[in-house]
Design an enzyme around this catalytic site. Structure first.
Site, PDB file in Angstrom:
ATOM      1  N   ARG A   1       5.203 -13.581   9.198  1.00  0.00           N
ATOM      2  CA  ARG A   1       5.852 -12.279   9.057  1.00  0.00           C
ATOM      3  C   ARG A   1       7.220 -12.293   9.730  1.00  0.00           C
ATOM      4  NH1 ARG A   1       2.002  -7.398  10.854  1.00  0.00           N
ATOM      5  NH2 ARG A   1       3.922  -6.339  10.315  1.00  0.00           N
TER       6      ARG A   1
ATOM      7  N   GLU B   1       0.858  -1.185   0.000  1.00  0.00           N
ATOM      8  CA  GLU B   1       0.000   0.000   0.000  1.00  0.00           C
ATOM      9  C   GLU B   1       0.897   1.238   0.000  1.00  0.00           C
ATOM     10  OE1 GLU B   1      -3.562  -0.110   2.701  1.00  0.00           O
ATOM     11  OE2 GLU B   1      -2.465  -1.821   3.508  1.00  0.00           O
TER      12      GLU B   1
ATOM     13  N   LYS C   1       2.599   1.646  10.453  1.00  0.00           N
ATOM     14  CA  LYS C   1       2.689   2.997   9.893  1.00  0.00           C
ATOM     15  C   LYS C   1       2.038   4.014  10.815  1.00  0.00           C
ATOM     16  CE  LYS C   1       2.350   0.781   5.392  1.00  0.00           C
ATOM     17  NZ  LYS C   1       1.443   0.382   4.329  1.00  0.00           N
TER      18      LYS C   1
END
Length: 803
Positions: free
Chosen positions: A480, A265, A490
């Site tokens: 992950r 993104e 973020k």
């Protein structure tokens, strides 16, 4: 719903149990399996059976009746390993209807097959014989998984732990114990030392290729990735009457090539976790002769910015990857809109007027508009596109229940905001749940590689492609890459920036890729770290020290050595005149002579050593300069003998007077140290972990939230350091990396100007530790270095702080 106590009773870790409970559908199935198993074997279920129950709950897509059959085999210990269970899944999937033929099922998954230890030993010896020459050449760098896989290929049902044990025993018998020396390549003429190996490399011998060193190591389920066009062989993949036709068309388009994508993104900067995703997607495709798209998932016009779009491409290329093609989800907005219209026509989607607040949570009320006629939804959806509704007044929802029990996820919502890529053409925007799989289908992705938080979306991924009769890729999930003592969200990094705890996205205390680049981490080291971590399905959190170790190894063979001092002390050589000043040749890397040399000035009247390299009173095992003990200067061939110390009014030493002797004419001293002459002044930024606790986002560990866990001593700025003149002119180019001899690895910071050199500490040597003690105005940095055999302390005043 299952409880944590119930799930941990079968051997799951507490964290895994909590993650499982978040998925109501899976945890409900697992609870029922545990209760059924307890009726067969009693309340106590061992970890082996518990592991099989977990896989039954999370991976088996067949009927309850068939699941119960497999449960019985697990409880009776007839199926006792994950490979056996996987084989049983495959058999039942290939025989989807009718009663279960137990005899054939048992044959397919090795029930009743006994593999003896002697059989395994014979197979191990065969595999070692086939790979003998390469094993002797590569030593312990030879992938252990290839040896184990070679044995398991012949003995499919052999006990995995026993196979590994016997392979490791055979390896030790062939190569010796895995000491530092044993890890080096074997030399027919005798053992090869580290220095000898480096010399061979410098002399032109081929180093380990990037593909061997940076290719992600696949383990577990990742080893069973399907071949292009064989999607239907994947566990859980949904086969429809049109699947084979669509797969054939897909193969015609791709030519059988592996096609992956990296879909970030563009609303923030990439972090260390993205590095693993980048390496996995690009690396897997490259290893199989395939291609990788860089696709920006730009479905939310409110958050995306051009600086992030540019920054993402910059980081992908910095890591050494070149996308086959750069695309945007917004490139397909028209096609996605047409798919949405078709979805409504087929009765799989409807326009809903429930408000956002009503849809929040795990159990929102069902939509009263779910069964409205398709014609009505088509008209309303067209009104949404034409801007006839306010934001939040209408959404398009899909008719399905996801694996986390979320019902009817939103496909389109209204946002009156221009899009950074498509402009103001649209006021309705697709969601991730709708867009992701359809863009994968449009681009003919073969392996849709996602982190495990997207596991709950797998069923909707397959459902949507099949509902529209489109080619359906396979979604594979992996764990992950997470590190302790940091945050990568973020939103949370934005809070750190706005709260002035860090400077920006590239603050070297963060683990964004821009921050790691600014700190001086080489991209090659990050790639190698990701390869070492490998691709697993098990969620793990690593300590940053593991990354530091890989960085040190990389810089050891790439960073030019320079001399620097944190706490300089002036030295005057009384028996040498200014006329004897000269340039001294210093090797860029002493252990790799072919890497060249550089010159540094030596002036006997303008010379400095580190204050820690002189003591007025000798201590046991202290090896450097004292009134009774000489000390050598590296590279210049001089040995210093103490004459006197000049002191200020407070008794502090300001200058040493020494006599110099040629090293060829004197007894060899116990130590040679670095020095600088006609030096450059240097400001040195030292970094510690940004957060005090390992898991700053864990409320049980940090009840006050991550901002309350900031380490006040995470940044120390050492003023008054000195470096040799290698860092002058072009040598001070931002992001140039050096080894400061006897200290560690450092990088020229972009804040450097023609009048001021600023260096960031990449990482200190393994034996170094940095301690920070705070006061209201400054910090004191105590740099402890094991210089030769003596433990010494060098104390510098540290100023400034990020907050």
């Amino acid at each position: 719903m299952a409880s944590v106590e119930l799930l941990t009773s079968i051997g799951l870790s507490e964290s895994k149990a909590k993650d499982t409970i978040k998925n109501a559908a899976v945890s409900g199935v697992l609870r029922d399996l545990i209760l059924e198993a307890q009726q067969k074997v009693g309340d106590s279920i061992d970890k082996g059976v518990g592991n099989l129950l977990y896989h039954l709950a999370t991976r088996f897509k067949g009927s309850e009746e068939r699941r119960s059959v497999l449960l019985g085999y697990a409880c009776d210990r007839k199926i006792s390993s994950e490979p056996q269970l996987t084989a049983a899944f495959a058999y039942l999937k290939s025989h989807p209807s009718g009663p279960v033929d137990r005899e054939r099922l048992e044959q397919s998954c090795g029930i009743g097959v006994v593999i003896t230890e002697e059989q395994i030993k014979q197979e191990v010896q065969r595999v070692f014989s086939e790979n003998h020459d390469e094993l002797m050449e590569r030593g312990y760098s030879f992938p252990l998984g290839l040896l184990i896989g070679g044995v398991k290929e012949r003995l499919k049902w052999a006990d995995g732990k026993l196979v590994r044990t016997l392979v490791e025993q055979e390896l030790r018998g062939l190569l010796g114990e895995r000491t530092a020396a044993a890890k080096e390549k074997k030399n027919p003429s005798g053992p090869t030392t580290t220095k000898a190996k480096l010399s061979e490399s410098a002399a032109g011998k081929q180093p380990l290729s990037d593909s061997e060193d940076t290719q992600p190591q696949l383990v577990g389920e990742a080893l069973s990735f399907h071949k292009p066009g064989e999607n239907y062989k994947t566990d859980g993949y949904v086969v429809t009457p049109k699947t084979m036709q669509l797969l054939q068309k897909h193969l015609e388009s791709t030519g059988g090539q592996v096609v992956t994508r990296f879909p970030p993104e563009p609303n923030g900067i990439l972090h260390i976790g993205h590095a693993k995703a980048i390496n996995f997607n690009f690396g897997y495709a490259k290893a199989h002769g395939g291609i990788t798209y860089l696709r920006y998932d730009d479905t939310n016009p409110e958050k995306e910015e051009k600086k992030f779009i540019d920054g993402i491409l910059d980081m992908v290329e910095w890591l050494g990857h070149k996308p086959y093609k750069i695309t945007f989800s917004s490139d397909y907005f028209q096609q996605l809109y047409e798919y949405a219209v078709e979805l409504i026509k087929r009765g799989h989607a409807y326009v809903c007027h429930q408000q956002y607040e009503e849809l929040k949570g795990h159990n929102p009320p069902p939509s009263p508009w779910r069964e409205r006629p398709a014609s009505e939804s088509l008209a309303l959806f067209e009104d949404m596109r034409k801007g006839k509704f306010d934001e939040g007044e209408a959404t398009l929802r899909m008719k399905l229940t996801m694996e986390d029990s979320k019902q009817d996820p939103v496909a389109y919502r209204i946002k009156y905001k221009p899009h950074p890529h498509s402009g103001d053409k649209w006021c309705i925007y697709p969601t991730y749940d709708y867009t992701h799989c359809l863009c994968d289908s449009i681009e003919n992705i073969t392996h849709s590689l996602c982190t495990k938080e997207f596991q709950s979306r797998r069923s909707s991924y397959y459902w949507l492609c099949n509902a529209l009769d489109l080619y359906c890729p396979v979604q594979w999930e992996y764990a992950r890459l997470n590190l302790h003592h940091t945050v990568v969200s973020k939103r949370k990094i934005n809070k750190l920036i706005t709260g002035k705890f860090v400077r920006d996205w590239d603050d070297p205390r963060l683990y964004t890729l821009t921050a790691l680049r600014r700190r001086g981490f080489p991209p090659e080291a990050i790639n190698k770290f990701c390869a070492k971590v490998g691709v697993t399905m098990a969620q793990t959190v690593l300590h940053p020290n593991m990354l530091d170790a890989v960085v040190r190894d990389e810089l050891n063979s790439t960073a030019t050595r320079v001399m620097a001092l944190f706490d300089p002390l002036k030295v005057v050589i009384t028996n040498l005149s200014p006329d004897e000043a000269k340039d001294v040749t210093v090797p860029n890397m002493p252990h790799i002579p072919t890497n060249g040399t550089h010159l540094v000035p030596f002036d006997p009247t303008d010379l400095y050593i580190d204050r820690a390299d002189f003591k007025e009173r000798a201590e046991p095992d202290y090896r450097r300069l004292t009134p009774q003990q000489p000390m050598g200067l590296k590279y210049v061939g001089l040995i210093l003998c103490f004459q006197k110390a000049v002191k200020d009014d407070a008794g502090g030493i300001t200058e040493l007077h020494v006599e110099a002797r040629q090293s060829s004419e004197a007894e060899k001293p116990k130590a040679f140290v670095q020095w600088v002459s006609k030096p450059l002044s240097c400001t040195i930024n030292l970094y510690e972990k940004l957060f005090i606790h390992k898991s700053p986002e864990d409320p049980s560990e940090v009840p006050g939230g991550f901002l309350s866990d900031i380490n006040p001593d995470s940044l120390a700025v050492v003023e008054g350091g000195m470096v040799d003149r290698t860092l002058e002119g072009a040598g001070a180019a931002p992001l140039t990396r050096y080894q400061f001899e006897r200290l560690g690895y450092f990088c020229v910071d972009p804040d450097t100007t023609k009048d001021k050199v600023v260096c960031a500490c990449v990482c200190l040597f393994k034996f170094g530790e940095v301690f920070f003690a705070s006061s209201s105005l400054h910090f004191v940095c105590v740099l402890m270095t094991c210089l030769h055999a003596g433990q010494t302390k060098s104390i510098c005043i540290v100023t400034d702080h990020a907050k």
